[in-house]
Design an enzyme around this catalytic site. Sequence first.
Site, PDB file in Angstrom:
ATOM      1  N   HIS A 229      71.230   1.074  16.095  1.00  0.00           N
ATOM      2  CA  HIS A 229      70.473  -0.137  16.443  1.00  0.00           C
ATOM      3  C   HIS A 229      70.230  -1.039  15.228  1.00  0.00           C
ATOM      4  CE1 HIS A 229      66.674   2.011  15.290  1.00  0.00           C
ATOM      5  NE2 HIS A 229      66.287   0.787  15.014  1.00  0.00           N
TER       6      HIS A 229
ATOM      7  N   ASP B 216      72.007   7.260  18.605  1.00  0.00           N
ATOM      8  CA  ASP B 216      71.664   6.104  17.762  1.00  0.00           C
ATOM      9  C   ASP B 216      72.094   6.392  16.318  1.00  0.00           C
ATOM     10  OD1 ASP B 216      70.598   3.789  16.755  1.00  0.00           O
ATOM     11  OD2 ASP B 216      68.495   4.377  17.019  1.00  0.00           O
TER      12      ASP B 216
ATOM     13  N   GLY C 166      61.204  -0.995  10.564  1.00  0.00           N
ATOM     14  CA  GLY C 166      61.811  -1.265   9.264  1.00  0.00           C
ATOM     15  C   GLY C 166      62.256  -0.006   8.534  1.00  0.00           C
TER      16      GLY C 166
ATOM     17  N   SER D 159      63.788   2.310  10.245  1.00  0.00           N
ATOM     18  CA  SER D 159      64.949   2.701  11.033  1.00  0.00           C
ATOM     19  C   SER D 159      66.188   2.907  10.178  1.00  0.00           C
ATOM     20  CB  SER D 159      65.265   1.612  12.052  1.00  0.00           C
ATOM     21  OG  SER D 159      64.465   1.777  13.176  1.00  0.00           O
ATOM     22  N   GLY D 160      66.976   3.907  10.578  1.00  0.00           N
ATOM     23  CA  GLY D 160      68.216   4.185   9.877  1.00  0.00           C
ATOM     24  C   GLY D 160      68.035   5.071   8.671  1.00  0.00           C
TER      25      GLY D 160
HETATM   26  N1  ARG Z   1      62.977   1.266  15.749  1.00  0.00           N
HETATM   27  C1  ARG Z   1      62.195   1.112  14.561  1.00  0.00           C
HETATM   28  C2  ARG Z   1      62.918   0.207  13.573  1.00  0.00           C
HETATM   29  O1  ARG Z   1      63.775  -0.526  13.973  1.00  0.00           O
HETATM   30  C3  ARG Z   1      61.793   2.426  13.974  1.00  0.00           C
HETATM   31  C4  ARG Z   1      60.908   3.133  14.874  1.00  0.00           C
HETATM   32  C5  ARG Z   1      60.388   4.373  14.320  1.00  0.00           C
HETATM   33  N2  ARG Z   1      59.100   4.502  14.890  1.00  0.00           N
HETATM   34  C6  ARG Z   1      58.326   5.541  14.760  1.00  0.00           C
HETATM   35  N3  ARG Z   1      57.156   5.496  15.303  1.00  0.00           N
HETATM   36  N4  ARG Z   1      58.718   6.592  14.081  1.00  0.00           N
HETATM   37  O2  ARG Z   1      62.583   0.126  12.412  1.00  0.00           O
END
Ligand code: ARG
Length: 242
Positions: free
Chosen positions: A46, A92, A187, A189-190
């Site tokens: 994503h 993902d 932020g 993510s990844g």
């Molecule tokens: N999807 C989020 C991003 O794009 C990260 C989500 C992680 N969230 C969490 N509660 N661990 O950065």
Amino acid sequence: MQGRIVGGHTAAPNSIKYIVSLQSTRGQHFCGGSLVHRYWVLTAAHCNIGAEHMMIVAGDYIVNTFEGTEQYAKPHRLVTHPHYNRSTNNADIMLIKLRAPMVLNKYVSLAPLPRQGTGVFEGLVCRVSGWGYNNLDGGQAPFTLRTVTVPIVSSTRCNSSESFNGNITANMICAGYRTGGKDACKGDSGGPLVCRGCVYGVVSWGNGCGDAKFPGVYTAVSKFRRWIDQTIYGSYLRCTKY
Ligand code: ARG
């Protein structure tokens, strides 16, 4: 204010040498990743904003501040997992082939990965790190790498009706405290979830951040080890004859 790793602390400078920052061509951090080969970065599917809009930064510590340890590379190719489903978040995971290899040094190293099928168990303490940014902030302030430890939550508990209610697939792992308060966030993510020295998870999704009922959800890297190796090394010719 939901930005940045929740409940953690600043990482020691360049202590997590395989973490990379994915930035827009304007230098805005938007996702994390892990360097798994001089030419390849592991991140979340994503985080795909299109190769032409991306810059990968290794050796970084404070994003938006030049420290002299950074190395920049543009993506050559993005390889999203063929089973990635943006509505369920299944698979993902994405690999980014760089145009030029990163140089391994005091500030940049490769992330070890678990073998295919290696499991993690409830209570195993892992560490998630990232730069998670705050949209409201406009990227003015320098952001320092942060890190927090979180224990693995069993998929049974994570999938219970009080939590994610069946939305956790076999390709996901959950991590967080029963009391919440420590988590990855927008932020991050990844970025890497590291257990026993290997990147077992890729920050994927959640419900809010640090919520006691909802642990963070990560892509289970060990389910994709074969795909990773095949993507990175599969194009080389093998010696089948002698
Ligand atoms: N999807 C989020 C991003 O794009 C990260 C989500 C992680 N969230 C969490 N509660 N661990 O950065």
